[in-house]
Every structure is written in C-alpha cells, then in structure tokens.
Enzyme design. Structure first.
Site, PDB file in Angstrom:
ATOM      1  N   PHE A  54      -2.641  -0.263  12.861  1.00 28.30           N
ATOM      2  CA  PHE A  54      -2.608  -1.495  12.061  1.00 28.30           C
ATOM      3  C   PHE A  54      -1.187  -1.817  11.613  1.00 28.30           C
ATOM      4  O   PHE A  54      -0.730  -2.962  11.713  1.00 28.30           O
ATOM      5  CB  PHE A  54      -3.527  -1.318  10.850  1.00 28.30           C
ATOM      6  CG  PHE A  54      -3.473  -2.430   9.848  1.00 28.30           C
ATOM      7  CD1 PHE A  54      -4.342  -3.509   9.933  1.00 28.30           C
ATOM      8  CD2 PHE A  54      -2.578  -2.388   8.779  1.00 28.30           C
ATOM      9  CE1 PHE A  54      -4.313  -4.529   8.993  1.00 28.30           C
ATOM     10  CE2 PHE A  54      -2.534  -3.397   7.840  1.00 28.30           C
ATOM     11  CZ  PHE A  54      -3.405  -4.470   7.955  1.00 28.30           C
ATOM     12  N   ASP A  55      -0.461  -0.821  11.113  1.00 28.44           N
ATOM     13  CA  ASP A  55       0.897  -1.035  10.607  1.00 28.44           C
ATOM     14  C   ASP A  55       1.817  -1.559  11.705  1.00 28.44           C
ATOM     15  O   ASP A  55       2.567  -2.518  11.502  1.00 28.44           O
ATOM     16  CB  ASP A  55       1.473   0.284  10.070  1.00 28.44           C
ATOM     17  CG  ASP A  55       0.707   0.836   8.899  1.00 28.44           C
ATOM     18  OD1 ASP A  55      -0.519   0.967   8.999  1.00 28.44           O
ATOM     19  OD2 ASP A  55       1.351   1.163   7.883  1.00 28.44           O
ATOM     20  N   THR A  56       1.763  -0.901  12.874  1.00 29.39           N
ATOM     21  CA  THR A  56       2.621  -1.311  13.979  1.00 29.39           C
ATOM     22  C   THR A  56       2.289  -2.720  14.432  1.00 29.39           C
ATOM     23  O   THR A  56       3.182  -3.543  14.688  1.00 29.39           O
ATOM     24  CB  THR A  56       2.470  -0.333  15.155  1.00 29.39           C
ATOM     25  OG1 THR A  56       2.796   0.990  14.727  1.00 29.39           O
ATOM     26  CG2 THR A  56       3.373  -0.722  16.308  1.00 29.39           C
TER      27      THR A  56
ATOM     28  N   TYR B  82       0.842  -1.202   0.000  1.00 29.54           N
ATOM     29  CA  TYR B  82       0.000   0.000   0.000  1.00 29.54           C
ATOM     30  C   TYR B  82       0.868   1.238   0.000  1.00 29.54           C
ATOM     31  O   TYR B  82       2.037   1.213   0.400  1.00 29.54           O
ATOM     32  CB  TYR B  82      -0.967   0.003   1.186  1.00 29.54           C
ATOM     33  CG  TYR B  82      -0.488   0.684   2.450  1.00 29.54           C
ATOM     34  CD1 TYR B  82      -0.721   2.037   2.678  1.00 29.54           C
ATOM     35  CD2 TYR B  82       0.176  -0.038   3.429  1.00 29.54           C
ATOM     36  CE1 TYR B  82      -0.293   2.654   3.845  1.00 29.54           C
ATOM     37  CE2 TYR B  82       0.602   0.568   4.591  1.00 29.54           C
ATOM     38  CZ  TYR B  82       0.364   1.915   4.799  1.00 29.54           C
ATOM     39  OH  TYR B  82       0.791   2.531   5.949  1.00 29.54           O
TER      40      TYR B  82
END
Length: 281
Positions: free
Chosen positions: A193-195, A101
């Site tokens: 979310f990424d972490t 993304y």
C-alpha cells in the site's frame, strides 16, 4: 478535532492512525506514550485512531478501554486483515487536514513527527515520509533487514524510477484531500500500500517531503519477510503495467496552495528538520 483559536481562526488538524493486529500486549503502553507526547508538545489539534485489523486476541478490548481513558483516542475495528485496508478506510473518512500513520511499536522517534507533518500543514508538500536511509538518520537494526530494505528500494528505483528513498518506513503522512484523489487507484490492502501510494504521487507530479528519523528495529516484529517480498514484487509488476498503460495518471489531484488566511500558520521553526529532502516530479 477541527478547532478555532480565540480569534475565530480555524486551526489545522492531524489524524494519526495506528494499525494493529493482535497487539494487546503493547497497545496500552504505546498509545499512552504517544498520547502523552502529543498532548505535551504537538501544537495542532490531533486525533489518534487505533485501527484494529480483525485481531483475535484482546486488542479490541484494550483499544475501546483506551478511548474511555484518553480524550484524543478513537478506535475502529475492521473484520478483515491488512494494514493498507485499515489505512485506506480510516484516512478516507477523516475530517482532519492531514492524515498520518505510525507503527504501534513506535520504532520511529516521536520527535520526528512535527517535522513530518509540518510541510503538509503549511501547503509546501503533498506527502511526507520518514527515511531510514537518509544520511542523518540514526537506525538500529540487523544486517538482514537492512539488506532487504536497501535492496527493495534499489529495485523501486530501477524498475519504477522511484525518487523517494524509503518506501517501507512505517512513518508517513499525506494531505487528506490528496489521499482521497489517489485512493480509488490504490489496489493493495497490505504492505505494498505504501509503495503504491508513493508511486501514484510521483506519477502525478506531487511533492514528497522526506525527513531523517531515529529508528530502532522491533525484535517482536511478526512481518513475514519472504511473503511480503513476493507480494511486493508482484505489486511492482502491476504498477509497471499501470504506468505503461497510463492508469497511474489522475486528473483530479488537488494542487498545493499556501495556508489560507483563515487558518493559523505553523509555529516558527516547525518545518526545520535537519536537512530534509524533498522532490517535485
């Protein structure tokens, strides 16, 4: 999207998700630029998917129009907000070998995209992230956001033992089969979310590849910095508890393999970003 070459060998593919919320004013220009760049220089089959997070402006209209005009562009609409929710939904359904993304403002230079995904396509790594904190990155942003970003990543190192350098850069990729294994344990639907994805990867011995990026801050960013910071701290506390109780360990995570013989290899030099960093837990 999964194509074969003249010899009948399957070519590895990538899906690029662009999550958006009320971005009608920039969407056509950004997707047009991304599509043209990938058609001109990306050597693998690709799909661009616009993930509309319940926009209330004309974003969905613009997105559907782009799918009619550009052959590799698709669109999905979700009726609830949340970047993490959008990524989890589209990535889970993807048929590509690698899912990725980037932010709609294209703050990260597109020349970094092939070095980002190449280690995943080759089987060298499991996840890949762009790092604005790499010594060879070229970053333009204000001192406030620079301070917040560095402070957050220091907290991750101190509180969760993070060995990745930049959790929040909107430029990431993961092998699809790996994401499907991790996805059920990812609870956050927004910015953490990424972490959460990266911490789970580290806890399960997966290899994360980091590449330096050229990055220019978007002055039109509408991220609520204070609210996001509070949510991130809550997420860190939840991940710490999950680590202590063993809930971050996943037994069915696919392990890396070299590219199968029936899949085309990478172009020569595709994975040679300037001094990339990687680790294996």
């Amino acid at each position: 999207m999964n194509e074969t070459n003249a010899g009948g060998v399957r070519r590895r593919s990538v899906e690029i998700v662009v999550p958006v919320y009320n971005e009608a004013h920039v969407l056509a220009g950004s997707i047009g630029r991304l599509h043209a760049y990938l058609e001109d220089s990306f050597p693998f089959p690709f799909r661009i998917t616009i993930a509309d997070n319940a926009s209330t402006d004309a974003t969905w209209t613009v997105a559907t129009d782009l799918t009619l005009r550009l052959p590799h562009v698709h669109a999905r609409r979700l009726e609830q907000k949340g970047r993490g929710r959008a990524l989890k939904h589209v990535w889970s359904l993807s048929t590509a070998d690698v899912v990725s993304y980037m932010d709609v403002d294209l703050s990260t230079g597109l020349d970094g995209f092939l070095p980002l995904v190449a280690p995943l396509l080759s089987g060298h790594s499991d996840l890949a992230i762009g790092s604005r904190l790499h010594r060879q990155s070229a970053v333009v942003r204000g001192p406030k956001r620079e301070f917040i970003s560095r402070s957050y990543n220091l907290l991750l190192k101190a509180g969760l033992g993070a060995r990745f350098s930049d959790a929040q850069c909107g430029f990431k990729a993961v092998r699809t089969e790996v994401f499907r294994a991790l996805a059920p344990r990812i609870e956050d639907t927004a910015w953490f979310f990424d972490t959460e994805l990266l911490v789970l990867a580290q806890r399960n011995g997966l290899r994360v590849h980091e590449v330096p990026v050229d990055w220019v801050d978007d002055p039109d960013s509408r991220v609520d910095v204070v609210r996001t910071a509070v949510d991130d701290l809550k997420g860190m506390a939840r991940m710490f508890r999950a680590t202590v109780t063993g809930r971050t360990r996943i037994h069915a995570v696919p392990r890396r393999t070299t590219v199968p013989q029936n899949v085309t290899a990478l172009p020569t030099g595709a994975a040679t970003a300037a001094e990339p960093m990687e680790y294996a837990s």
